[in-house]
Motif scaffolding. Structure first.
Motif, PDB file in Angstrom:
ATOM      1  N   LEU A 133       0.794  -1.101  -0.037  1.00 34.11           N
ATOM      2  CA  LEU A 133       0.080  -0.206   0.104  1.00 34.11           C
ATOM      3  C   LEU A 133       0.764   1.177  -0.057  1.00 34.11           C
ATOM      4  O   LEU A 133      -0.018   2.370   0.218  1.00 34.11           O
ATOM      5  N   ARG A 134       2.140   1.149  -0.005  1.00 32.85           N
ATOM      6  CA  ARG A 134       3.067   2.423  -0.260  1.00 32.85           C
ATOM      7  C   ARG A 134       2.920   2.814  -1.608  1.00 32.85           C
ATOM      8  O   ARG A 134       2.475   2.345  -2.518  1.00 32.85           O
ATOM      9  N   SER A 135       3.217   4.133  -1.702  1.00 31.48           N
ATOM     10  CA  SER A 135       3.459   5.054  -2.807  1.00 31.48           C
ATOM     11  C   SER A 135       4.849   4.859  -3.485  1.00 31.48           C
ATOM     12  O   SER A 135       4.758   5.135  -4.830  1.00 31.48           O
ATOM     13  N   PHE A 136       5.707   4.799  -2.614  1.00 34.12           N
ATOM     14  CA  PHE A 136       6.808   5.099  -3.427  1.00 34.12           C
ATOM     15  C   PHE A 136       8.102   3.691  -3.238  1.00 34.12           C
ATOM     16  O   PHE A 136       8.789   3.560  -4.068  1.00 34.12           O
ATOM     17  N   ALA A 137       7.972   3.060  -2.086  1.00 36.62           N
ATOM     18  CA  ALA A 137       8.941   2.029  -1.723  1.00 36.62           C
ATOM     19  C   ALA A 137       8.395   0.836  -1.965  1.00 36.62           C
ATOM     20  O   ALA A 137       7.336   0.152  -1.464  1.00 36.62           O
ATOM     21  N   PRO A 138       9.441  -0.359  -2.365  1.00 37.16           N
ATOM     22  CA  PRO A 138       8.794  -1.513  -2.711  1.00 37.16           C
ATOM     23  C   PRO A 138       9.043  -2.135  -1.334  1.00 37.16           C
ATOM     24  O   PRO A 138       9.533  -1.753  -0.293  1.00 37.16           O
ATOM     25  N   LEU A 139       8.854  -3.472  -1.216  1.00 38.19           N
ATOM     26  CA  LEU A 139       8.906  -4.196   0.182  1.00 38.19           C
ATOM     27  C   LEU A 139      10.255  -4.767   0.380  1.00 38.19           C
ATOM     28  O   LEU A 139      10.114  -5.751   1.189  1.00 38.19           O
ATOM     29  N   ASP A 140      10.964  -4.424  -0.317  1.00 39.59           N
ATOM     30  CA  ASP A 140      12.456  -5.096  -0.174  1.00 39.59           C
ATOM     31  C   ASP A 140      13.144  -5.107   1.199  1.00 39.59           C
ATOM     32  O   ASP A 140      14.183  -5.435   1.527  1.00 39.59           O
ATOM     33  N   ASP A 141      12.450  -3.960   1.958  1.00 42.10           N
ATOM     34  CA  ASP A 141      12.992  -3.645   3.443  1.00 42.10           C
ATOM     35  C   ASP A 141      12.532  -4.526   4.587  1.00 42.10           C
ATOM     36  O   ASP A 141      12.856  -4.683   5.490  1.00 42.10           O
ATOM     37  N   LEU A 142      11.588  -5.256   3.885  1.00 46.30           N
ATOM     38  CA  LEU A 142      10.734  -6.263   5.050  1.00 46.30           C
ATOM     39  C   LEU A 142      11.095  -7.669   4.873  1.00 46.30           C
ATOM     40  O   LEU A 142      11.510  -8.168   3.755  1.00 46.30           O
ATOM     41  N   GLU A 143      10.991  -8.589   5.867  1.00 49.47           N
ATOM     42  CA  GLU A 143      10.862  -9.974   5.586  1.00 49.47           C
ATOM     43  C   GLU A 143       9.628 -10.515   6.092  1.00 49.47           C
ATOM     44  O   GLU A 143       9.024  -9.800   7.279  1.00 49.47           O
ATOM     45  N   PHE A 144       9.180 -11.542   5.737  1.00 46.11           N
ATOM     46  CA  PHE A 144       7.934 -11.995   6.135  1.00 46.11           C
ATOM     47  C   PHE A 144       7.959 -13.378   7.044  1.00 46.11           C
ATOM     48  O   PHE A 144       8.494 -14.314   6.431  1.00 46.11           O
ATOM     49  N   VAL A 145       7.368 -13.531   8.030  1.00 43.36           N
ATOM     50  CA  VAL A 145       7.666 -14.669   8.910  1.00 43.36           C
ATOM     51  C   VAL A 145       6.173 -15.114   9.330  1.00 43.36           C
ATOM     52  O   VAL A 145       5.118 -14.428   9.432  1.00 43.36           O
ATOM     53  N   TRP A 146       6.128 -16.549   9.447  1.00 41.72           N
ATOM     54  CA  TRP A 146       4.782 -16.918   9.942  1.00 41.72           C
ATOM     55  C   TRP A 146       4.919 -17.961  11.146  1.00 41.72           C
ATOM     56  O   TRP A 146       5.949 -18.465  11.383  1.00 41.72           O
ATOM     57  N   SER A 147       3.927 -18.103  11.825  1.00 47.55           N
ATOM     58  CA  SER A 147       3.998 -19.089  12.937  1.00 47.55           C
ATOM     59  C   SER A 147       2.673 -19.772  12.899  1.00 47.55           C
ATOM     60  O   SER A 147       1.469 -19.056  12.715  1.00 47.55           O
TER      61      SER A 147
END
Length: 990
Positions: free
Chosen positions: A587-601
């Motif tokens: 939902l950002r306007s400028f930044a991709p999501l490469d600064d995040l990691e996704f974890v699950w439990s």
């Protein structure tokens, strides 16, 4: 008298930019001598002379407010002026503070021009240096500079400042805040080299199509100057425009700054340049070609000890908290902030609406007669404030919008301010909300708009305002403007409710570009030696705004409130959803999501069984990706020993590396999904499991029979009064209850705004705060105890027929409560209708030793029908004290939602367990609802030797009616028939 005239100031230099200069600066902050007089006439006439004896004066810290350092008193008003309205005259009682400060001029201080700079003085002052009058100034939150080089002496120098609390300028500063006079921002001496730099205006545009940046730096200097941007290899003359083929643009999401400098032989000014272009295209505000979406807050400057004398450390703390809670925008309500705050916005990345120091709200009490913004005589003072705002702050890339001020109605002078600003800085948008013709604004904006009206605005079906009804050109212009909700979701006390509903509507319509919650922080003051924060009325004021200043997402000590935790969840810039698979939306306007990691439990009954990391492809702004569920998470595992096999998948987006505002691992977004409790196809999601109905015992359970003993009655683990059917002991523990409870200690939002828009009015009229309980029948059968009651208020004909149906099976004691409204709840010829109840549940008391609470359900914080987005289903543990939310003014708080079961235990781990059918809301505290309702401060709450536990089927939503809409129909607890069940079990080794 200068403090009552319409001159903005005398003797001052022309306004200019806030600059970081290499020229010497001498801070004059510190301990000053101070004396307060009742008014200007009482102030000493010769205070400015070096010979004046101030030995008996007090010490005062500058920056600071004298009313927070033992002199006179603070005053808080929301809309009313705290003095008679007679512009531009001031009251006779006009506290006047004289400040004297001897300082040593360094021996190596340059023999050049020197200026004296005040960053903020409230509200009007006159200044002398070594007995020479330098000038005067008004405009509390704006800088003032004076030439002083000719008056400085080697060695000791005397600076004298006379500050008047009230001035003609006070009529422009009625900004829903404490009136706090004094020199509350920095005071400095600044050397001005003969070949130095007087002013700089950076123009740095970005072409989103080509990726090029165009830079021009205008400079006013007294010597030859060059503009250097080493990273881009630029060495430019002032005023020279150069296009760089490729630059990285600045945005709040990626706050890319280029270090630059303007250099003359005698001075270097350091700049941090951000390339960005602000335009309005097709009814949308865009930056660098992309529409903005504001997840914003309104921020007053406030410190619980020091008022508006806020340190840079505190400013950074504010911005770090904003970033950590997904806030991306700040409206500087309702004046320019300390300039260091804007430096931090540039650095950390926040969109800013910079608001001028103008608000004339108190003229509502004259029907706006005499309103300065419609009087040309006030134009010089008003335009001076706009000029000082724009000139000081013009070099900040974070500022994308200038605001002309706040809640000053309509007026011709606003047009003058708008015209000057557009000519001076056409590279930013212009905002003003209160003139509903929007003739001078680039935005259509409102405050506290109900959801249905917001829907109409988004779909362009709103009604025509009366201000444009007869002006087709203005109306056509208004309908083409982007919409920003500049204030909404009044965060006063327990609330705000409905944040998720507002976000849903915002995101539905491109015209709606988000909004700004009112407001960032509670304005409670903590006086020396006190334990309670004070608010309006604490100082004997006749006119005050009571606790209306306690309306922030932070408590006064900057602890995040439940409202901020909810807001963080609602405005997540990453949306994780699922229906057979996972969808991750950027939902950002400028930044991709490469600064995040996704974890699950994966959890079963709140106990983690497995966890892992999701492989997520690069997702660009506005894009999404679909992923399969983690394979392992779809394989059923055995339920926990004390659970029912309820399985949940939790997916979290966390920072992959450290950022300036948070460490790696900081959670940005999360979502939960129920999984099947039994065999299922891989990837299948399921409805959440529901607790078993305690009124329907398991087939193998042994049903207990009631046993009479004198005046008592025993059924399983319960002991009852045979006459009233009241439970008196539960598994050996003394108790009182449970019995029907429909009342809660009213929240600020229940109380509405000064009695207007108050749901509590109907509740009190219906007698819900004075219910009486009558037992009509106690019926004992072979395996059941049934108690029939009528619960009703004195003096009224309506009530509630309530039946308590008790059974016992093995070690469980179960209760089914059936509630049926009785009588004219819809009103009569005399009484008004009561359409909803505050709460529906039962209340009981238990020993205070059961201090530890563990539950499986929503948490860890409090949640209600319309503020539950942040409630995460798992196991949580708190002490009873830890369940309380410490609102400055006590009110209903601490509810945990969707509780499957809860255990209350003592220090040895012994106690009781309660299970719901369906889920219940849990509240446990050491004082009663009635105690909460009577308390004005937290210290008024005295713990009892009992715990008071509410087990509710539901509570009414919170809404935002303290200044906005009440809870919507979707979140109200309607007056109706209900049935719910509870089961108690002994817990531990008792």
């Amino acid at each position: 008298m200068y403090y009552e005239d319409l001159e903005p100031g005398t003797g001052r230099r022309e306004p200019r930019a806030w600059l970081h200069s290499s020229a010497p600066v001498l801070s004059l902050n510190g301990e000053w001598r101070f004396k307060l007089s009742a008014g200007p006439a009482e102030a000493p006439a010769d205070v400015m002379t070096p010979e004046f004896a101030d030995d008996g004066w007090d010490e005062l810290t500058v920056p600071g407010h004298w009313v927070l350092q033992g002199h006179d008193r603070p005053r808080y008003t929301n809309t009313a002026f705290p003095f008679p309205i007679d512009p531009p005259r001031t009251p006779a009682a006009n506290p006047t503070g004289d400040h004297r400060h001897w300082f040593e001029l360094p021996a190596d201080w340059p023999d050049a021009r020197t200026i004296l700079r005040f960053e903020g003085v409230d509200s009007c002052f006159k200044v002398w240096l070594n007995g020479v009058e330098l000038g005067t100034s008004k405009g509390s939150r704006l800088p003032s500079e004076f030439e002083v080089g000719a008056h400085l002496r080697p060695g000791r120098n005397l600076l004298v400042v006379r500050v008047h609390q009230w001035s003609s300028g006070s009529y422009l500063e009625d900004q829903d805040m404490w009136w706090l006079p004094g020199i509350f921002r920095d005071v400095t001496l600044r050397s001005r080299p003969a070949d130095g730099i007087e002013d700089v205006f950076v123009h740095a545009d970005f072409d989103h199509v080509t990726g090029a940046g165009t830079i021009k730096v205008d400079c006013v200097s007294t010597g030859p100057a060059r503009v250097l941007v080493p990273e881009l290899g630029l060495d430019l003359a002032p005023g020279e425009s150069v296009t760089v083929p490729a630059v990285e643009p600045w945005s709040a999401e990626i706050p890319r700054l280029y270090d630059a400098s303007v250099v003359t032989p005698g001075e270097t000014v350091s700049l941090r340049i951000g390339f960005r272009t602000v335009t309005i295209v097709d009814d949308q505000l865009t930056v660098n070609g992309r529409p903005l979406f504001f997840r914003g807050v309104n921020r007053h400057e406030h410190d619980q000890y020091r008022g508006r004398a806020v340190s840079e450390e505190t400013m950074r703390q504010d911005l770090v908290l904003m970033k950590q809670h997904n806030v991306n925008a700040v409206r500087t309500a309702h004046y320019p902030p300390h300039p260091a705050f804007l430096d931090l916005c540039d650095e950390l990345g926040l969109w800013v609406i910079d608001e001028c120091d103008i608000e004339t709200h108190g003229f509502i009490y004259t029907d706006w007669v005499g309103n300065p913004v419609d009087d040309p005589a006030w134009a010089p003072m008003l335009l001076d404030r706009m000029r000082r705002t724009v000139e000081r702050d013009k070099n900040h890339p974070s500022i994308v919008i200038w605001s002309l001020g706040n809640e000053s109605h309509r007026g011709r002078v606003l047009g003058d301010l708008a015209a000057w600003t557009r000519e001076r800085d056409p590279g930013r948008a212009l905002f003003y909300e209160r003139d509903r013709s929007y003739a001078f604004s680039d935005f259509y904006s409102l405050m506290y708009t109900p959801l249905d009206e917001l829907e109409r605005i988004g779909s362009r079906t709103e009604e025509v305002p009366e201000e444009t009804a007869d002006h087709p050109e203005l109306e056509a212009r208004r309908r083409a403007l982007p919409f920003v909700l500049c204030e909404y979701a009044h965060a006063m006390g327990n609330g705000p409710g409905g944040l998720a509903d507002y976000q849903r509507v915002f995101e539905k319509y491109p015209r709606l570009q988000g909004g700004f919650v009112w407001e960032w922080i509670d304005h409670g003051l903590l006086l020396p030696g006190a334990t309670d924060h004070v608010y309006g009325g604490a100082f004997g004021e006749k006119v005050h705004g009571a606790n209306f200043c306690l309306d922030g997402l932070l408590f006064p000590d900057r602890t995040p409130s439940p409202g901020l935790i909810e807001y963080k969840k609602v405005i997540e810039p990453v949306r994780i959803s699922g229906a057979g698979s996972l969808t991750i939306e950027n939902l950002r306007s400028f930044a991709p999501l490469d600064d995040l990691e996704f974890v699950w439990s994966e959890e079963v009954d709140g106990v983690e069984m497995r966890s892992g990391r999701l492989e997520v492809p690069a997702i660009e702004p506005g894009a999404s990706a679909e992923l399969p569920l983690p394979v392992e998470a779809a394989v059923p595992v055995e339920p926990a020993a004390d659970g029912a096999g309820e399985r949940w998948l939790t997916v979290r987006a966390v920072l992959a590396k450290d950022e300036p505002w948070a460490a790696a691992g900081h959670e940005v977004a999360w979502a939960q999904f129920p999984l099947p409790a039994h065999s299922a196809q891989p990837g299948e999601l399921a409805e959440p499991a529901r607790a078993a109905d305690p009124a329907q015992p398991a087939t193998a359970a042994v049903r207990r029979q009631p046993e009479r003993s004198g005046d008592g009655l025993r059924l399983g683990g319960g002991e009852f009064d045979a006459r009233t059917g009241q439970l008196t002991r539960l598994f050996g523990l003394p108790t009182d209850g449970p019995r029907l409870d429909l009342w809660r200690a009213p929240t600020d939002n229940d109380n509405g705004q000064g009695g207007r828009n108050a749901t509590v009015t109907a509740w009190r009229a219906a007698g819900l705060d004075r219910l009486e309980h009558r037992v009509d029948q106690v019926e004992v059968t072979d395996h059941e105890l049934t108690v029939r009651t009528r619960v009703a208020p004195d003096g009224l004909g309506h009530g509630v027929r309530t039946t308590y149906h008790w059974t016992a099976n093995d070690d469980a004691l179960s209760l089914t409560v059936a509630v049926v409204p009785d009588g004219p709840w819809n009103g009569s010829a005399i009484t008004q209708p009561c359409e909803n109840w505050p709460r529906l549940g039962v209340r009981m008391s238990l020993p205070s030793s059961l201090d530890t609470v563990r539950w499986f359900g929503g948490g860890p914080g409090e949640a209600y029908a319309d503020s539950r987005a942040a409630a995460r289903v798992t196991r949580h543990t708190r002490t009873v004290d830890g369940l309380q939310t410490p609102y400055v003014v006590p009110q209903e708080n601490g509810s945990r939602i969707d509780v499957r079961w809860a255990e209350l235990t003592d220090a040895d781990g012994n106690g009781i367990r309660v299970e719901g059918a369906p889920y219940f809301q849990l509240t446990a505290r050491r004082w009663t609802t009635e105690d909460l309702e009577q308390a004005k401060h937290r210290s008024d709450l005295t713990p009892h030797d009992r715990l008071y536990v509410n087990l509710d089927l539901a509570q009414n939503g919170l809404g935002s009616a303290s200044c906005g809409p009440a809870a919507t129909a979707d979140h109200t607890l309607d007056v109706a028939a209900y049935t719910f069940g509870l089961t108690w079990r002994q817990f531990g080794g008792r």
